[in-house]
Structure formats: C-alpha cells, structure tokens
Design a protein around this motif. Structure first.
Motif, short mmCIF file in Angstrom:
data_model
loop_
_atom_site.label_atom_id
_atom_site.label_comp_id
_atom_site.label_asym_id
_atom_site.label_seq_id
_atom_site.Cartn_x
_atom_site.Cartn_y
_atom_site.Cartn_z
N ALA A 40 0.07 7.77 2.63
CA ALA A 40 -0.79 8.70 2.35
C ALA A 40 -1.42 8.40 1.16
CB ALA A 40 -0.29 10.15 2.29
N PRO A 41 -2.84 8.75 0.84
CA PRO A 41 -3.25 8.63 -0.35
C PRO A 41 -2.48 9.10 -1.50
CG PRO A 41 -5.07 9.56 1.14
CD PRO A 41 -3.43 9.72 1.82
N GLY A 42 -2.43 8.37 -2.55
CA GLY A 42 -1.75 8.69 -3.89
C GLY A 42 -0.37 8.67 -3.63
N LYS A 43 0.43 8.18 -2.45
CA LYS A 43 1.81 8.31 -2.27
C LYS A 43 2.34 7.06 -2.06
CE LYS A 43 2.01 13.11 -0.61
NZ LYS A 43 2.37 13.94 0.41
N GLY A 44 3.70 6.77 -2.04
CA GLY A 44 4.29 5.40 -1.81
C GLY A 44 4.36 5.57 -0.20
N ARG A 45 4.80 4.35 0.20
CA ARG A 45 4.87 4.08 1.62
C ARG A 45 6.12 4.74 2.18
NH1 ARG A 45 2.96 -1.70 3.34
NH2 ARG A 45 4.69 -2.33 2.01
N GLU A 46 6.01 5.35 3.41
CA GLU A 46 7.17 6.36 3.90
C GLU A 46 7.55 5.63 5.26
OE1 GLU A 46 7.63 10.91 5.04
OE2 GLU A 46 5.77 10.06 5.57
N PHE A 47 8.88 5.78 5.49
CA PHE A 47 9.25 5.23 6.88
C PHE A 47 8.85 6.50 7.93
CE2 PHE A 47 12.25 3.69 10.18
CZ PHE A 47 12.56 4.88 10.66
N VAL A 48 8.46 6.18 9.15
CA VAL A 48 8.28 6.91 10.09
C VAL A 48 9.15 6.90 11.32
CG1 VAL A 48 6.36 7.40 11.69
CG2 VAL A 48 5.68 6.85 9.32
N ALA A 49 9.17 5.70 11.90
CA ALA A 49 10.37 5.54 13.09
C ALA A 49 10.48 3.99 13.05
CB ALA A 49 9.31 5.82 14.36
#
Length: 123
Positions: A40-49
């Motif tokens: 997301a804008p301004g955030k780090g990369r996140e695991f989804v699935a």
C-alpha cells in the motif's frame, strides 16, 4: 529462471470482487510455491496468501482470510487470487512471487517477482 506477469487489477467499489492472475514462464512451474504480496502507499510489502506447489496447502494473512482465495492451475502455469468483499484498505499494488520449495510468509525467501498490478478500492 522464472518470469511472472500479473494481470486483473483495477478500480472497484467496496464490496466488489476482482480476480488477479499471474502467468509464469518455465517448465517447472509445478515445483514452485507461489504467493501474493501487496504494498500500500507509504507502507512496506505485506504477505497476502501462498499456495504449495501442488495446490493442496494454502495460507492467508488474517485480514483477508475468508474473503480471498489463492489457487493455481499447473497445466496453465497460472496462479490466481480471487478477492471478494473488497475493502478500501485492500488498496495496494499486488505482486506475484515464486520460490523453489515450500511456501513461506517472508518475502525474502522468494526469488522471482512480477511487476505488480494496481488494485484500488473506493469507499
């Protein structure tokens, strides 16, 4: 070497659905665990699935459990992310990733990445 190309992103309203696709090159796709991450804008990369090489095991981040479904068709070298009941907080660039071996939650384990596809959910 594996090349990944995502598609299916877009602009939708809250409550709508989207299906992302990730087409992979290479003859050994069935030997690779696949995953979706998002940033997301301004955030780090996140695991989804993530999904195992055979498709029999999956994992999800708590925030998408019950709304998103990861699947794969090895004969088509393609992995999917079906996203239902989308929320504005799902807005992000979604990335497909692959690794040879078991699925992992940590992005550092994934050697191959797509270019990303934008998903925007309006309220």
């Amino acid at each position: 070497q594996v090349q990944l190309v995502e598609s299916g992103g877009g602009l939708v309203q809250a409550g709508d659905s989207l299906r992302l696709s990730c087409a992979a090159s290479g003859r050994t796709f069935s030997s690779y665990a696949m995953a979706w991450f998002r940033q997301a804008p301004g955030k780090g990369r996140e695991f989804v699935a993530a999904i195992s090489w055979g498709g029999g095991s999956t994992d999800y981040v708590d925030s998408v459990e019950g709304r998103f479904t990861i699947s794969r068709v090895n004969a088509k070298n393609t992995v999917y992310l079906q996203m239902n009941s989308l929320k504005p907080e799902d807005t992000a660039v979604y990335y497909c990733a692959s690794r040879y071996g078991p699925r992992r939650f940590d992005e550092r384990y994934y050697a191959y990445w797509g270019q990303g596809t934008q998903v925007t959910v309006s309220s």
